[in-house]
Enzyme design. Structure first.
Site, mmCIF file in Angstrom:
data_model
loop_
_atom_site.group_PDB
_atom_site.id
_atom_site.type_symbol
_atom_site.label_atom_id
_atom_site.label_comp_id
_atom_site.label_asym_id
_atom_site.label_seq_id
_atom_site.Cartn_x
_atom_site.Cartn_y
_atom_site.Cartn_z
ATOM 1 C CD GLU A 285 -64.729 -24.521 57.630
ATOM 2 O OE1 GLU A 285 -65.241 -25.634 57.472
ATOM 3 O OE2 GLU A 285 -63.590 -24.377 58.095
ATOM 4 C CG HIS A 306 -68.568 -18.346 26.975
ATOM 5 N ND1 HIS A 306 -68.815 -17.966 25.673
ATOM 6 C CD2 HIS A 306 -67.334 -17.876 27.275
ATOM 7 C CE1 HIS A 306 -67.773 -17.316 25.198
ATOM 8 N NE2 HIS A 306 -66.854 -17.239 26.160
ATOM 9 C CE LYS A 420 -67.535 -32.348 60.880
ATOM 10 N NZ LYS A 420 -66.344 -32.023 61.660
#
Ligand code: PA5
Length: 446
Positions: A285, A306, A420
């Site tokens: 951010e 792994h 948003k």
């Protein structure tokens, strides 16, 4: 000193650090003198001195009340309003902190960081008939995810305890002067805590935002502040070569200029998994703007050796690694001897798992360096409330410098609004009608 930084495995060529020095020193001074973009958001820099003492004591009192009244705290928030608290609890108390016997806090679960129906209903099941309290945390007071969760949990509290009983169990952490959450808290008489103006989301976890859930979960927030204070003083050092936050920022900058645009924060301890999530938000951010930035990701070793280990060893050379290593285990476990040695592990009998983990870390480091991956190492002596406060500040300060070195405002987050706005339009929120038709038309083609 409980944090050390080492860049011996960064693969620097001669003169690279000197070449970066003017940019890094300028960025350091911009931050120090508060002359850069977003300088009104630097409240975190002297939080250890300026944080409201009365509020700090009220947080401890509220945590005691939560422990007296409840078995569970539901901490509702998203992004900077939840990651730090969760990272702190796991850092200090381990990944099973909610299940530990003899713990000195309540169980703390996090909600409002997604809109998943399944997640909420599992959480309802976990709480069952037990007594619980709620801390809703939102600076803006308008973020959808926490607002949805709060509506649900508030209804459950009121159903269980009545409006007056619920009032005794709801704590609101929000802006001092504005937002829907503030209005509701005032109207209902909920106890309130403030998200200070100058500490944006990802810099707010050492205010009430994170401190109340941490304290309710059993962390000693005085110790967290002791670590924060010591780190603040230590990294006031103007000399780039002896200030680890400046050196780390310099390395990130150099890596980026060499095309290493991904940083993998690699830990070797599941207690740090959420710290990696907190770090991702902090870096992404802050720096991911104007088509710039080092993309932050986290890997948890040896588990991920792994899975993505193959790519790190042999795949496209896009990244560098920052190893976050903990020098001492909080509890030592030793590999027992097995006379039959059917698993062939007796060569390590009597060795501590910490010792074995360190060999894994060193072996991995050398293998990855051999594979062409620059490695940086941040070492913490152990995981505690104190070192959490220290490490949070270490990353804040380093990020502030590296963000300015990159040439962005590290303290805003304009890009978070895009999704948003689309979500509000698609949900039919008043005021977003114009965008809705266009979005629906585009979705029809997807
Ligand atoms: O860093 C940020 O500013 C964001 O991640 C916010 O913390 C997040 O969007 C939550 O915002 P709010 O606290 O206003 O609900």
């Amino acid at each position: 000193m409980s944090i050390t930084f080492n860049y011996a495995s960064a693969g620097l060529r001669e003169g690279e650090l000197e070449k970066a020095r003017p940019v890094i020193e300028a960025a350091y001074n911009t931050l120090k003198n508060k002359t850069g973009a977003g300088s009104e958001m630097l409240g975190w820099m002297d939080l250890c001195d300026t944080y409201d003492k009365e509020e700090f004591e009220r947080i401890k009192a509220a945590a005691r009340k939560i422990k007296d009244q409840s078995e569970v705290l539901v901490a509702i928030g998203i992004g900077g309003s939840y990651l730090g608290a969760r990272a702190g609890l796991e850092f200090s108390k381990g990944p099973f902190y909610n299940q530990l016997p003899n713990k000195d806090g309540v169980e703390v679960y996090f909600a409002g960081n997604n809109i998943s129906s399944d997640y909420i209903s599992y959480l309802f099941d976990i709480i069952g008939d037990r007594d619980f309290s709620v801390n809703v945390i939102s600076k803006s007071g308008t973020t959808t995810e926490p607002a949805v969760a709060f509506r649900l949990f508030r209804a459950r509290l009121e159903e269980k305890y009545g409006t007056d009983g619920a009032r005794e169990r709801i704590y609101v952490t929000t802006d001092a002067n504005k937002g829907a959450m503030l209005g509701l808290a005032k109207e209902m008489g909920y106890e309130r805590f403030v998200v200070p103006d100058a500490t944006g989301g990802r810099f707010s976890c050492l205010t009430a935002v994170g401190l109340l859930p941490m304290a309710a979960g059993g962390m000693d927030i005085d110790e967290v502040y002791r670590g924060l204070t010591d780190a603040t003083r230590r990294y006031e050092n103007d000399d780039m070569m002896t200030n680890d936050t400046t050196l780390y920022a310099a390395m990130r900058y150099i890596m980026m200029t060499k095309g290493k645009c991904v940083e993998i924060l690699a830990d070797y301890n599941p207690s740090l998994t959420m710290f990696g999530e907190w770090y991702k938000q902090l870096m992404a951010e802050s720096e991911g703007k104007e088509f710039k930035g080092v993309f932050p990701t986290a890997a948890h070793f040896s588990t991920d050796l792994h899975s993505i280990g193959q790519f790190i060893q042999d795949g496209a050379r896009l990244f560098f690694e920052t190893v976050l290593w903990v020098d001492q285990a909080n509890a030592e476990v030793t590999l027992p001897d097995d006379p039959a040695n059917t698993d062939g592990l007796n060569f390590a009998s009597g060795k501590s798992l910490q010792y074995m983990n360190e060999k894994a870390m060193n072996g991995t480091l050398l293998a990855h360096v051999d594979g062409g991956v620059p490695n940086l190492i941040i070492k913490v002596d152990k995981l505690s409330d104190y070192t959490f406060g220290e490490l949070v500040y270490f990353f804040w300060k380093a990020l502030g410098i590296s963000g300015y070195a990159l040439g962005v405002n590290p303290f805003d987050q304009p890009g978070v609004e895009a999704y948003k706005n689309n979500m509000f339009a698609l949900l039919g929120k008043p005021g977003y009608e114009a965008a809705r038709d266009d979005l629906e038309a585009r979705l029809a083609k997807v």
